[in-house]
Design an enzyme around this catalytic site. Structure first.
Site, PDB file in Angstrom:
ATOM      1  N   HIS A   1      21.064   5.284   4.776  1.00  0.00           N
ATOM      2  CA  HIS A   1      20.895   6.728   4.920  1.00  0.00           C
ATOM      3  C   HIS A   1      21.862   7.207   6.000  1.00  0.00           C
ATOM      4  CE1 HIS A   1      19.180  10.682   5.507  1.00  0.00           C
ATOM      5  NE2 HIS A   1      18.423  10.492   4.434  1.00  0.00           N
TER       6      HIS A   1
ATOM      7  N   ALA B   1       3.611   3.443  -4.989  1.00  0.00           N
ATOM      8  CA  ALA B   1       3.517   2.726  -6.261  1.00  0.00           C
ATOM      9  C   ALA B   1       2.217   1.929  -6.334  1.00  0.00           C
ATOM     10  CB  ALA B   1       4.720   1.806  -6.442  1.00  0.00           C
TER      11      ALA B   1
ATOM     12  N   ARG C   1      25.043   9.320  -0.745  1.00  0.00           N
ATOM     13  CA  ARG C   1      24.755   8.733   0.559  1.00  0.00           C
ATOM     14  C   ARG C   1      25.730   7.638   0.972  1.00  0.00           C
ATOM     15  NH1 ARG C   1      18.102   8.503   0.068  1.00  0.00           N
ATOM     16  NH2 ARG C   1      17.780  10.686   0.636  1.00  0.00           N
TER      17      ARG C   1
ATOM     18  N   ASP D   1       9.654  -9.322   2.548  1.00  0.00           N
ATOM     19  CA  ASP D   1       8.658 -10.335   2.180  1.00  0.00           C
ATOM     20  C   ASP D   1       8.513 -10.476   0.662  1.00  0.00           C
ATOM     21  OD1 ASP D   1       8.026 -10.629   4.921  1.00  0.00           O
ATOM     22  OD2 ASP D   1       6.600  -8.981   4.809  1.00  0.00           O
TER      23      ASP D   1
ATOM     24  N   GLU E   1      19.123  18.730  -2.315  1.00  0.00           N
ATOM     25  CA  GLU E   1      19.555  17.546  -1.577  1.00  0.00           C
ATOM     26  C   GLU E   1      20.859  17.023  -2.155  1.00  0.00           C
ATOM     27  OE1 GLU E   1      16.591  14.556  -1.015  1.00  0.00           O
ATOM     28  OE2 GLU E   1      15.239  15.885   0.074  1.00  0.00           O
TER      29      GLU E   1
ATOM     30  N   ARG F   1      20.921   4.893  -5.066  1.00  0.00           N
ATOM     31  CA  ARG F   1      19.812   5.765  -5.443  1.00  0.00           C
ATOM     32  C   ARG F   1      20.116   7.228  -5.149  1.00  0.00           C
ATOM     33  NH1 ARG F   1      15.550   8.038  -2.643  1.00  0.00           N
ATOM     34  NH2 ARG F   1      15.933   6.824  -0.759  1.00  0.00           N
TER      35      ARG F   1
ATOM     36  N   HIS G   1      18.233   2.024   4.418  1.00  0.00           N
ATOM     37  CA  HIS G   1      17.224   2.967   3.942  1.00  0.00           C
ATOM     38  C   HIS G   1      16.493   2.500   2.686  1.00  0.00           C
ATOM     39  CE1 HIS G   1      15.261   6.821   3.614  1.00  0.00           C
ATOM     40  NE2 HIS G   1      15.863   7.129   2.481  1.00  0.00           N
TER      41      HIS G   1
ATOM     42  N   SER H   1       0.816  -1.221   0.000  1.00  0.00           N
ATOM     43  CA  SER H   1       0.000   0.000   0.000  1.00  0.00           C
ATOM     44  C   SER H   1       0.847   1.268   0.000  1.00  0.00           C
ATOM     45  CB  SER H   1      -0.940   0.000   1.213  1.00  0.00           C
ATOM     46  OG  SER H   1      -0.210  -0.038   2.431  1.00  0.00           O
TER      47      SER H   1
END
Length: 520
Positions: A229, A17, A275, A208, A115, A367, A332, A14
């Site tokens: 992170h 995406a 990061r 999972d 950022e 990322r 992260h 949920s």
């Protein structure tokens, strides 16, 4: 079961995406969303940093493309990155037209933040540092009358026969297992942060989706690339939440307890370095016995600009007025996952994956900040476009009557605790890895795994199922980390500190169990 008992689409998860896909698909198809906790419980809801997009007139998607490729150590899929940065601004403007409210200045212009590793100010925020929560709530409001969302029911395994998916096996509130059949199954179950002792992730994120996809025979890719992170709030030996990279984007700096600037001389971008670089530097300082702080004394009106972070710090006794926040790195984001194309199709027919559980190659080995919410929005739309364009050309859907789709009973075995797994992964498969440590972790994990794919039986509790998934996912990441004998992005091998082996663009991990278990 008759054809009317089959959903057009079932979505597992949920986060952003899942919700974007559900919104698009529910206009024409019967969609069911299932989540093992509450619908608001996802990493998307926790996302503070915002959404990255080339919105400014002085920015361009090519700039965003270059920043994403550099952060990903050129391990990215260039096609996927181009899709992300070109379509992202278009889709965000559409969301704004639909009523999504991002922060604006006094003139009504969207405020763009800075950022780490971004060459331009291009981060959209909502509610200051509550962007993810605002986006999730916006999408949930759109889904109120169109989609059935089933809470507190855990997806246990995918129903697969002859490399075709027919739905998912679900554990109900009463502990019973039931089959939920669907013409299309979308895995959007999130990443793997809960496998590590320190993490920014929601407590429900325990690998999972990765474990289910592996048991279903789907191809997995780039599992060794886990992003830590750099700045998690660290109080009394434990992490209490995320301190957004946007704080450093507004001028905060990392310092040691002696006041020394940590990132001076380490990287040209200093505190706004990628990061993985910042996380390793903090980790080394901690190993030297130093405490690391985020110095926020130069940021005016911090409480109003970062209300969520301020509230969290005050809750755990950290005074914002003191100007220092104690931090350590935490797991992260997972750049790897279920291998998919840009339409979310996995190697299993009728099984799709989007969000953090999927790997399009868009993030490469590391990322870029605030690209995760954008990824969820863009590739959920790509998947929806694909399913909607092909909905009239779907083959006749017939549920196979076959015992292989029924989960076998398995003997209950002694399992480790979640914290034992998390401590092991943090120490040996965490920020810095070695062959010796990875082999130790692999052997430790294998003592709890059978000599075949793990099976889930009805006599297992929900906690035990989660632990089995954690073991499976941890083993997959650890084994993949052993296979990549180089340092790249979020995968740092102390015994191979430089990019020694090129290996081409990407490394697929297929059928690992048949190879490794055969050596027992």
């Amino acid at each position: 079961m008759t054809q009317t008992d089959v959903a057009d689409v079932v979505i597992i998860g949920s986060g952003i995406a899942a919700l974007v896909a559900a919104d698009r698909l529910s206009r024409d198809l019967n969609v069911i969303v299932i989540t093992k906790s509450k619908k608001e419980d996802s990493n998307s809801s926790y996302a503070q940093g915002g959404v990255a997009a080339a919105f400014s007139r002085c920015d361009h998607w090519r700039n965003h493309f270059i920043d994403t490729m550099i952060a990903g150590n050129d391990h990215n899929s260039e096609e996927a990155v181009q899709t992300l940065v070109q379509k992202g601004p278009i889709l965000l403007r559409k969301m704004i037209d639909q009523g999504m409210k991002f922060d604006k200045d006094d003139q009504g212009n969207v405020v763009l933040g800075q950022e780490g590793a971004h060459g331009k100010r291009r981060i959209l925020h909502a509610g200051g540092d509550a962007t993810g929560r605002a986006l999730v709530q916006f999408m949930l409001n759109r889904l109120k009358s169109t989609v059935q969302i089933v809470e507190d029911e855990m997806a246990v395994d995918l129903l697969v026969k002859d490399q075709q998916c027919f739905g998912v096996k679900v554990r109900t509130n009463s502990g019973k297992l039931k089959n939920l059949y669907a013409k299309n199954t979308i895995l959007a179950a999130g990443g793997c942060g809960g496998l590590f002792l320190f993490t920014s992730n929601d407590v429900t994120i325990t690998g999972d989706g990765m474990a289910m996809a592996y048991r279903a025979g789907a191809d997995l890719v780039d599992l060794e690339f886990v992003q830590f992170h750099p700045t998690m709030l660290y109080v009394n030996g434990d992490v209490k939440g995320l301190i957004s990279e946007a704080v450093r984007g507004e001028g905060a700096i990392l310092v040691t307890n002696s006041g020394k600037r940590l990132m001076d001389g380490v990287h040209p971008q200093k505190d706004l370095a990628p990061r993985d670089v910042v996380s390793r530097e903090i980790n080394q300082a901690v190993l030297r016995g130093e405490q690391v702080f985020l110095d926020i004394s130069m940021i005016d009106d911090f409480p109003s600009r970062f209300p969520t972070i301020t509230q969290m710090c005050e809750q755990y006794g950290i005074r914002i007025d003191d100007g220092r926040i104690p931090v350590v790195p935490g797991a992260h984001f997972h750049m790897g996952g279920v291998e998919v194309n840009q339409q979310g199709q996995t190697s299993v027919e009728n099984l799709y994956a989007i969000g953090e559980v999927a790997c399009t190659g868009v993030h490469g080995a590391n990322r870029l900040a605030s690209n995760s919410l954008l990824e969820g929005i863009v590739f959920a739309n790509e998947l929806a476009n694909h399913l909607l364009c092909n909905r009239h050309h779907v083959k006749m859907f017939e549920i196979p009557i076959d015992s292989s789709m029924t989960i076998r009973e398995s003997k209950r075995s002694v399992l480790p605790t979640k914290d034992q797994i998390r401590a092991l992964m943090m120490k040996y498969t965490g920020i810095v890895r070695t062959e010796e440590g990875l082999n130790f972790a692999k052997r430790w994990l294998e003592q709890f795994l059978p000599n075949e794919y793990v099976t889930i039986s009805e006599d297992l509790s929900e906690d035990e199922i989660i632990i089995v998934n954690m073991l499976q996912a941890s083993w997959l990441i650890t084994t993949s980390a052993l296979m990549r004998e180089e340092s790249r992005g979020g995968h740092f091998r102390a015994d191979y500190p430089f990019e020694k082996n090129e290996w081409g663009k990407r490394k697929l991990i297929r059928n690992l169990a048949s190879h490794v278990y055969a050596t027992h």
